[in-house]
Design a protein around this motif. Structure first.
Motif, PDB file in Angstrom:
ATOM      1  N   ILE A  56      -3.321  17.209 -39.495  1.00  0.00           N
ATOM      2  CA  ILE A  56      -2.336  16.150 -39.292  1.00  0.00           C
ATOM      3  C   ILE A  56      -1.059  16.575 -39.996  1.00  0.00           C
ATOM      4  CG2 ILE A  56      -1.751  13.730 -39.716  1.00  0.00           C
ATOM      5  CD1 ILE A  56      -4.812  13.195 -39.848  1.00  0.00           C
ATOM      6  N   GLY A  57       0.028  16.667 -39.260  1.00  0.00           N
ATOM      7  CA  GLY A  57       1.315  17.041 -39.840  1.00  0.00           C
ATOM      8  C   GLY A  57       2.072  15.846 -40.371  1.00  0.00           C
ATOM      9  N   ALA A  58       1.949  14.712 -39.693  1.00  0.00           N
ATOM     10  CA  ALA A  58       2.643  13.493 -40.117  1.00  0.00           C
ATOM     11  C   ALA A  58       2.015  12.290 -39.425  1.00  0.00           C
ATOM     12  CB  ALA A  58       4.120  13.571 -39.765  1.00  0.00           C
ATOM     13  N   ILE A  59       2.030  11.175 -40.124  1.00  0.00           N
ATOM     14  CA  ILE A  59       1.572   9.909 -39.565  1.00  0.00           C
ATOM     15  C   ILE A  59       2.667   8.884 -39.835  1.00  0.00           C
ATOM     16  CG2 ILE A  59      -0.158   8.081 -39.633  1.00  0.00           C
ATOM     17  CD1 ILE A  59      -2.076  10.088 -40.921  1.00  0.00           C
ATOM     18  N   LYS A  60       3.028   8.126 -38.797  1.00  0.00           N
ATOM     19  CA  LYS A  60       3.989   7.050 -39.023  1.00  0.00           C
ATOM     20  C   LYS A  60       3.628   5.870 -38.139  1.00  0.00           C
ATOM     21  CE  LYS A  60       7.553   8.647 -35.819  1.00  0.00           C
ATOM     22  NZ  LYS A  60       8.949   8.931 -35.667  1.00  0.00           N
ATOM     23  N   GLU A  61       4.208   4.767 -38.455  1.00  0.00           N
ATOM     24  CA  GLU A  61       4.005   3.540 -37.689  1.00  0.00           C
ATOM     25  C   GLU A  61       2.530   3.162 -37.563  1.00  0.00           C
ATOM     26  OE1 GLU A  61       6.171   3.609 -33.970  1.00  0.00           O
ATOM     27  OE2 GLU A  61       7.745   4.826 -34.871  1.00  0.00           O
ATOM     28  N   VAL A  62       1.754   3.326 -38.622  1.00  0.00           N
ATOM     29  CA  VAL A  62       0.347   2.931 -38.579  1.00  0.00           C
ATOM     30  C   VAL A  62       0.258   1.412 -38.685  1.00  0.00           C
ATOM     31  CG1 VAL A  62      -1.884   3.034 -39.745  1.00  0.00           C
ATOM     32  CG2 VAL A  62      -0.462   5.077 -39.604  1.00  0.00           C
ATOM     33  N   GLN A  63      -0.472   0.829 -37.754  1.00  0.00           N
ATOM     34  CA  GLN A  63      -0.741  -0.604 -37.781  1.00  0.00           C
ATOM     35  C   GLN A  63      -2.235  -0.795 -37.594  1.00  0.00           C
ATOM     36  OE1 GLN A  63       1.635  -2.344 -34.699  1.00  0.00           O
ATOM     37  NE2 GLN A  63       3.525  -2.172 -35.855  1.00  0.00           N
ATOM     38  N   ILE A  64      -2.854  -1.494 -38.539  1.00  0.00           N
ATOM     39  CA  ILE A  64      -4.284  -1.793 -38.433  1.00  0.00           C
ATOM     40  C   ILE A  64      -4.426  -3.303 -38.417  1.00  0.00           C
ATOM     41  CG2 ILE A  64      -6.539  -1.588 -39.534  1.00  0.00           C
ATOM     42  CD1 ILE A  64      -5.587   1.136 -40.641  1.00  0.00           C
ATOM     43  N   SER A  65      -4.925  -3.816 -37.301  1.00  0.00           N
ATOM     44  CA  SER A  65      -5.066  -5.256 -37.126  1.00  0.00           C
ATOM     45  C   SER A  65      -6.381  -5.773 -37.684  1.00  0.00           C
ATOM     46  CB  SER A  65      -4.990  -5.623 -35.641  1.00  0.00           C
ATOM     47  OG  SER A  65      -3.818  -5.118 -35.068  1.00  0.00           O
ATOM     48  N   VAL A  66      -7.439  -4.999 -37.464  1.00  0.00           N
ATOM     49  CA  VAL A  66      -8.774  -5.406 -37.892  1.00  0.00           C
ATOM     50  C   VAL A  66      -9.616  -4.142 -38.063  1.00  0.00           C
ATOM     51  CG1 VAL A  66      -9.594  -5.711 -35.515  1.00  0.00           C
ATOM     52  CG2 VAL A  66     -10.719  -6.946 -37.348  1.00  0.00           C
ATOM     53  N   LEU A  67     -10.544  -4.179 -39.005  1.00  0.00           N
ATOM     54  CA  LEU A  67     -11.443  -3.040 -39.204  1.00  0.00           C
ATOM     55  C   LEU A  67     -12.689  -3.224 -38.338  1.00  0.00           C
ATOM     56  CD1 LEU A  67     -11.151  -2.644 -43.076  1.00  0.00           C
ATOM     57  CD2 LEU A  67     -10.054  -1.260 -41.302  1.00  0.00           C
ATOM     58  N   PRO A  68     -13.069  -2.197 -37.594  1.00  0.00           N
ATOM     59  CA  PRO A  68     -14.257  -2.299 -36.725  1.00  0.00           C
ATOM     60  C   PRO A  68     -15.535  -2.543 -37.536  1.00  0.00           C
ATOM     61  CG  PRO A  68     -12.951  -0.367 -36.182  1.00  0.00           C
ATOM     62  CD  PRO A  68     -12.404  -0.912 -37.461  1.00  0.00           C
ATOM     63  N   GLN A  69     -16.385  -3.383 -36.999  1.00  0.00           N
ATOM     64  CA  GLN A  69     -17.626  -3.802 -37.647  1.00  0.00           C
ATOM     65  C   GLN A  69     -18.787  -2.868 -37.292  1.00  0.00           C
ATOM     66  OE1 GLN A  69     -17.985  -7.038 -39.349  1.00  0.00           O
ATOM     67  NE2 GLN A  69     -15.753  -7.066 -39.328  1.00  0.00           N
ATOM     68  N   LEU A  70     -19.859  -2.996 -38.048  1.00  0.00           N
ATOM     69  CA  LEU A  70     -21.090  -2.255 -37.805  1.00  0.00           C
ATOM     70  C   LEU A  70     -21.536  -2.403 -36.348  1.00  0.00           C
ATOM     71  CD1 LEU A  70     -23.527  -0.655 -38.964  1.00  0.00           C
ATOM     72  CD2 LEU A  70     -24.574  -2.857 -39.484  1.00  0.00           C
ATOM     73  N   ASP A  71     -21.905  -1.313 -35.710  1.00  0.00           N
ATOM     74  CA  ASP A  71     -22.393  -1.226 -34.339  1.00  0.00           C
ATOM     75  C   ASP A  71     -21.337  -1.489 -33.269  1.00  0.00           C
ATOM     76  OD1 ASP A  71     -24.978  -0.452 -35.069  1.00  0.00           O
ATOM     77  OD2 ASP A  71     -25.620  -2.543 -35.300  1.00  0.00           O
ATOM     78  N   GLU A  72     -20.106  -1.717 -33.664  1.00  0.00           N
ATOM     79  CA  GLU A  72     -19.033  -1.900 -32.690  1.00  0.00           C
ATOM     80  C   GLU A  72     -18.643  -0.543 -32.109  1.00  0.00           C
ATOM     81  OE1 GLU A  72     -14.729  -4.205 -32.486  1.00  0.00           O
ATOM     82  OE2 GLU A  72     -15.808  -4.106 -34.375  1.00  0.00           O
ATOM     83  N   ILE A  73     -18.305  -0.515 -30.841  1.00  0.00           N
ATOM     84  CA  ILE A  73     -17.824   0.708 -30.195  1.00  0.00           C
ATOM     85  C   ILE A  73     -16.329   0.557 -29.974  1.00  0.00           C
ATOM     86  CG2 ILE A  73     -17.921   2.153 -28.139  1.00  0.00           C
ATOM     87  CD1 ILE A  73     -20.879   1.319 -27.871  1.00  0.00           C
ATOM     88  N   ILE A  74     -15.580   1.539 -30.470  1.00  0.00           N
ATOM     89  CA  ILE A  74     -14.130   1.516 -30.280  1.00  0.00           C
ATOM     90  C   ILE A  74     -13.723   2.582 -29.270  1.00  0.00           C
ATOM     91  CG2 ILE A  74     -13.549   0.489 -32.512  1.00  0.00           C
ATOM     92  CD1 ILE A  74     -12.968   3.315 -33.582  1.00  0.00           C
TER      93      ILE A  74
END
Length: 143
Positions: free
Chosen positions: A86-104
């Motif tokens: 990874i060279g750079a990360i910007k504009e990270v937005q996390i709305s919710v953390l995925p739960q156990l057994d969830e498929i993203i």
């Protein structure tokens, strides 16, 4: 984007990461400028804490989705998957953390690619197609 007729689940040779650090399960869509991966959140995952996948795990899932795009592209040309970072990360937005057994589902759109440097816009969503996270990331191929 082209949805694959059958998901590719044997991805060990398509990404440089190895277990237990693999954060993608399958490749379900691919084109020269787009990739879609899936990932099931398991309790055994090294980024699993407090019944969810951590922020670091989500970011690594995004980066590995980009690596999966590059690795599959190389595979179709008969070449081994390259190593990168990874060279750079910007504009990270996390709305919710995925739960156990969830498929993203993680979708990456290639915005620009030049001399081994790739600029991508990435969106992670859950099974209900709700946005979980997003970012703009720059990755660099080293080999």
């Amino acid at each position: 984007m082209i949805l694959l007729k059958k998901p590719i689940t044997n991805i060990e040779n398509l990404i440089p990461q190895k277990s237990p650090f693999v954060m993608v399960d399958s490749l379900i869509g691919f084109s020269s400028t787009h990739v879609v991966s899936t990932f099931k959140i398991l309790e055994s995952n090294i980024f699993f804490e407090n019944q969810t996948l951590s922020e670091a795990g989500l970011i690594e899932n995004m980066a590995q989705t980009v690596a999966l795009h590059t690795g599959y592209d190389y595979f179709t040309k008969g070449l081994p998957a390259p190593t990168g970072y990874i060279g750079a990360i910007k504009e990270v937005q996390i709305s919710v953390l995925p739960q156990l057994d969830e498929i993203i589902n993680t979708e990456a759109h290639i915005l620009q690619e030049f001399m081994g440097i790739t600029l991508v816009e990435i969106t992670v969503s859950n099974a209900k197609k709700e946005k979980v996270a997003s970012s703009v990331m720059k990755t660099v191929i080293t080999s």
